[in-house]
Design an enzyme around this catalytic site. Structure first.
Site, PDB file in Angstrom:
ATOM      1  N   HIS A 148      -2.341 -12.227 -24.708  1.00  0.00           N
ATOM      2  CA  HIS A 148      -2.468 -12.436 -26.148  1.00  0.00           C
ATOM      3  C   HIS A 148      -3.906 -12.323 -26.623  1.00  0.00           C
ATOM      4  CE1 HIS A 148      -2.878 -16.425 -24.232  1.00  0.00           C
ATOM      5  NE2 HIS A 148      -3.719 -16.697 -25.217  1.00  0.00           N
ATOM      6  N   HIS A 193     -13.633 -17.003 -30.938  1.00  0.00           N
ATOM      7  CA  HIS A 193     -13.494 -18.440 -30.729  1.00  0.00           C
ATOM      8  C   HIS A 193     -14.243 -18.828 -29.459  1.00  0.00           C
ATOM      9  CE1 HIS A 193      -9.442 -18.592 -33.107  1.00  0.00           C
ATOM     10  NE2 HIS A 193     -10.508 -18.456 -33.893  1.00  0.00           N
ATOM     11  N   VAL A 259      -2.820 -20.981 -30.640  1.00  0.00           N
ATOM     12  CA  VAL A 259      -1.742 -20.460 -29.794  1.00  0.00           C
ATOM     13  C   VAL A 259      -1.017 -21.651 -29.183  1.00  0.00           C
ATOM     14  CG1 VAL A 259      -2.975 -18.326 -29.266  1.00  0.00           C
ATOM     15  CG2 VAL A 259      -3.206 -20.277 -27.726  1.00  0.00           C
TER      16      VAL A 259
END
Length: 316
Positions: A148, A193, A259
């Site tokens: 992801h 991030h 997530v």
């Protein structure tokens, strides 16, 4: 925690919650409130998060004391995207994350979820947030395709971020495209991030957004490895200071992982300055993750009454 402290906490909150913003309250009253609650441990399973005053209270406590909603056992992001995706209508898109796995229920039911839209009229200036105290240093690192996202993970001590006297060790950085946080409803092309974790398992994330322009030098080093797969690729010694963190201005709020398992209680710092990244760099990132050109950004989540602050040293 024993039942007694919970009763005391509820009693203390009932006595003092009328002092919370946006209700009028002087600094001395608010400081007294924080001091009176600073020794309690708050469990996210035992609080009424439908009360907006309580949400504001918890946000203040998370940023001003050692009260957190994250526990060491549930703070880790899913290391592989299966069985979730970013594509709606597939049965495992963002709207379904909360029902895919019992441990992910907060993805659909939480009130501190991320990302959010940073809408100007909702943001309050908070002077005593102070400048970011980053103390990073070079350390061995690897790059990995987690399905992801593409992540750079440090294998040694890469330094720390200090928030209100608590040290958060830098663990890894990864990228989302388009940006997950939006600004007055608009998203940028990319968002980094930088994930940090304290000794007690609490999380803090610094986010940087990018628009199209000159290539990002840190990302250039990462993407020189043409085939980034699930196996870790050694990057050698990587200095986190090579990441351009931007200006001293930043937004601060309490949210979650973006997530699964969408763990709440994450202290978010979103750098205000927008950096640049090339179209080619974004294309490579998008094509490398399993969802390809469809991107890997979670939709923005309801603010649910949470306060959002900005630190601007020039506004003093």
């Amino acid at each position: 925690m024993a039942l007694g402290p919970h009763i005391s906490l509820v009693y203390t909150i009932k006595k003092r919650v009328a002092c919370l913003p946006p209700l009028h309250c002087n600094k001395e009253s608010l400081f007294s409130l924080l001091l009176s609650l600073s020794h309690f441990q708050v469990s996210s399973m035992l609080i009424n998060t439908n009360n907006k005053s309580f949400l504001i209270l918890i946000s203040l406590l998370l940023l001003s004391s050692h009260i957190y909603l994250v526990t060491a056992d549930d703070s880790a992001e899913v290391d592989n995207e299966t069985p979730f995706t970013y594509i709606e209508g597939t049965g495992n898109g963002p709207k379904e994350w909360g029902v895919i796995d019992p441990h992910w229920q907060v993805c659909g039911k939480g009130h501190f979820q991320s990302p959010i839209d940073l809408l100007g009229q909702r943001i309050q200036i908070l002077f005593n947030l102070g400048e970011l105290h980053k103390d990073y240093k070079p350390a061995p690192a690897v790059v990995k395709n987690r399905g992801h996202d593409i992540s750079v993970l440090w294998k040694g001590d890469a330094g720390k971020l200090d928030i209100n006297g608590t040290d958060y060790q830098l663990l890894q950085v990864h990228w989302h495209s388009p940006s997950e946080h939006s600004f007055n409803g608009s998203r940028y092309e990319l968002e980094l991030h930088a994930v940090h974790k304290s000794a007690s398992g609490n999380l803090a994330v610094i986010a940087i957004v990018y628009r199209y322009g000159h290539p990002d030098s840190f990302l250039s080093r990462v993407l020189k490895h043409k085939s980034i797969g699930k196996s870790e690729i050694q990057l050698g010694i990587v200095n986190p200071r090579d990441i351009k963190f931007g200006s001293r201005k930043y937004y601060r709020y309490v949210g979650s992982l973006t997530v699964p398992p969408c763990t709440e209680g994450v202290v978010w710092t979103v750098v205000k300055k927008v950096r640049t990244v090339s179209r080619e760099q974004v294309r490579i990132l998008r094509e490398t993750v399993h969802d390809g050109l469809k991107g890997n950004a979670r939709p923005t989540q309801p603010l649910d009454g949470r306060p959002v602050w900005i630190y601007n040293p020039r506004a003093k």
